[in-house]
Motif scaffolding. Structure first.
Motif, PDB file in Angstrom:
ATOM      1  N   LYS B  51       0.865  -1.183   0.000  1.00  0.00           N
ATOM      2  CA  LYS B  51       0.000   0.000   0.000  1.00  0.00           C
ATOM      3  C   LYS B  51       0.904   1.237   0.000  1.00  0.00           C
ATOM      4  CE  LYS B  51      -3.976  -2.233   0.730  1.00  0.00           C
ATOM      5  NZ  LYS B  51      -3.528  -3.545   0.215  1.00  0.00           N
ATOM      6  N   ARG B  53       1.192   5.388  -0.319  1.00  0.00           N
ATOM      7  CA  ARG B  53       0.304   6.545  -0.150  1.00  0.00           C
ATOM      8  C   ARG B  53       1.110   7.815   0.075  1.00  0.00           C
ATOM      9  NH1 ARG B  53       0.778   3.509   4.357  1.00  0.00           N
ATOM     10  NH2 ARG B  53       0.751   4.627   6.340  1.00  0.00           N
ATOM     11  N   LYS B  69      -3.659   7.455  -2.805  1.00  0.00           N
ATOM     12  CA  LYS B  69      -2.979   6.152  -2.791  1.00  0.00           C
ATOM     13  C   LYS B  69      -2.449   5.838  -4.179  1.00  0.00           C
ATOM     14  CE  LYS B  69      -5.838   4.529   0.983  1.00  0.00           C
ATOM     15  NZ  LYS B  69      -6.982   3.727   1.398  1.00  0.00           N
TER      16      LYS B  69
END
Lengths: 290, 113
Positions: B51, B53, B69
């Motif tokens: 992930k 971001r 993101k």
């Protein structure tokens, strides 16, 4: 007072400088980066071939010196200063430079205002967290047989191993030249290695360092160098001046592609696992030629 | 006045693993930014599940998610980007890399007044 001097003293942008007769560049960072970029190390075919000392470098920044406790500090003149920021690691360095060439091999003068601080992530003075700030020229003679590449280095060693040393140093030697890759065209050397720094005679200097790590005061440096003899002349910081004509710069054989190079480099080093921040505003390069 | 536009290479050939973060970059002079995250190779494990971001900060030390993101570029040559405005003074990109995953990354900011 002659007309030229009067005009300069009446110009608030220039009145804090004492340039030689021709101003080559005047870098006010309210106008942008003014040609300063990161020093990227040499490589061939893969970035993995870059020396670790250069791989750590990152892009300079335009900073308004924002602080968590007091807000924006601002620069000497206006809002923005050029900021060099190291990584948060003891011994980490960062270098920003401006790449020029020269047309007249004579005296040149580099003047700049600077300040430095560690990242203010502790509620303490932190006056020994920045190891050093400094500058160097990367020069090469005009094309000639037996030409040389000359690299005068100067740093203010603020602290080392937690000791607040506050002294100016110079360097006369670099590391061995290393070939890069397979094409025989690219080499590298690590001139900012921690070794071979030498104390400037009577070079101790107590600089103003304000009481918490979010207050800064700006300092003046003037460095005179002669491109004809490829020797330094004098160094000044605030109220102190030194004759540095006896200080040998780093001298190595000329490279086949760097004739008349005139690069101005600034660098910062951290002495703890905390980012060192080196600010410049402004920089004036001048020369004595018509 | 002509608008300033600057390309800043913030991370170059850095191995991202674990809780990866780019170095803080101060760029409050810019009104807009494009963040480019490119995979240079040396891929290990499955970084595609990471992930990534964008984060912003009031002081360059304390960080919060900006809300943007990025799909993590997990193959050599892959590139992800995001367009940003109203980001204040400091920017960085972070990525929570899966266990055993890593890759060499290039993070570039295109900044414009």
């Amino acid at each position: 007072m002659d007309t030229l001097t009067a005009m300069r003293l009446a110009n608030p942008k220039l009145s804090r400088f004492s340039p030689m007769s021709r101003i080559i560049s005047f870098d006010d960072f309210d106008d942008g980066f003014c040609g300063y970029t990161q020093l990227v190390g040499n490589y061939e075919h893969t970035l993995d071939s870059m020396l670790a000392g250069y791989a750590q470098h990152t892009h300079p920044q335009l900073s308004n010196l924002a602080n968590w406790d007091s807000g924006t500090h601002g620069s000497f003149d206006g809002n923005y200063a050029l900021k060099l920021q190291t990584r948060p690691k003891r011994g980490a360095q960062n270098v920003a430079l401006k790449r020029l060439t020269f047309r007249e091999p004579g005296p040149i003068r580099l003047e700049f205002y600077f300040t430095f601080k560690p990242e203010a992530n502790e509620l303490r003075l932190s006056e020994t967290d920045v190891r050093s700030i400094g500058f160097l020229y990367d020069l090469q003679t005009g094309f000639e047989k037996g030409g040389t590449r000359v690299m005068p280095h100067v740093r203010f060693l603020n602290a080392l191993d937690g000791k607040h040393l506050q002294k100016w140093q110079t360097k006369s030697r670099t590391t061995a030249m290393l070939p890069l890759g397979t094409e025989g065209k690219t080499v590298t050397h690590y001139h900012l290695s921690p070794t071979d720094w030498e104390d400037l005679k009577n070079g101790e200097q107590k600089l103003c360092y304000n009481e918490i790590p979010t207050k800064v005061n700006w300092h003046y440096v003037r460095y005179d160098f002669d491109l004809r003899t490829m020797r330094a002349i004098s160094l000044q910081c605030n109220d102190r001046q030194w004759d540095v004509s006896g200080v040998d710069p780093i001298v190595i054989p000329a490279m086949r592609n760097l004739w008349c190079m005139l690069n101005i480099c600034f660098f910062a080093e951290a002495d703890t696992d905390k980012r060192a921040l080196f600010y410049l505003d402004s920089v004036c390069l001048s020369g004595e030629f018509a | 006045m002509m608008r300033q536009c600057v390309t800043a290479v913030v991370s170059r050939n850095e191995v991202w693993s674990g809780k990866a973060a780019s170095e803080p970059y101060e760029c409050g002079w810019a009104g807009e930014a494009i963040v480019w995250l490119r995979c240079l190779g040396a891929v290990k494990g499955k970084p595609g599940a990471a992930k990534a971001r964008v984060q912003i900060s009031p002081d360059g030390m304390r960080w919060v998610d900006e809300g943007t993101k990025l799909k993590f570029p997990a193959k050599e040559g892959a590139i992800a980007h995001a367009r940003l405005t109203n980001f204040g003074n400091f920017l960085r990109v972070v990525a929570d890399m899966p266990k055993g995953a890593s890759a060499k990354m290039l993070l570039t900011l295109t900044l414009k007044e």
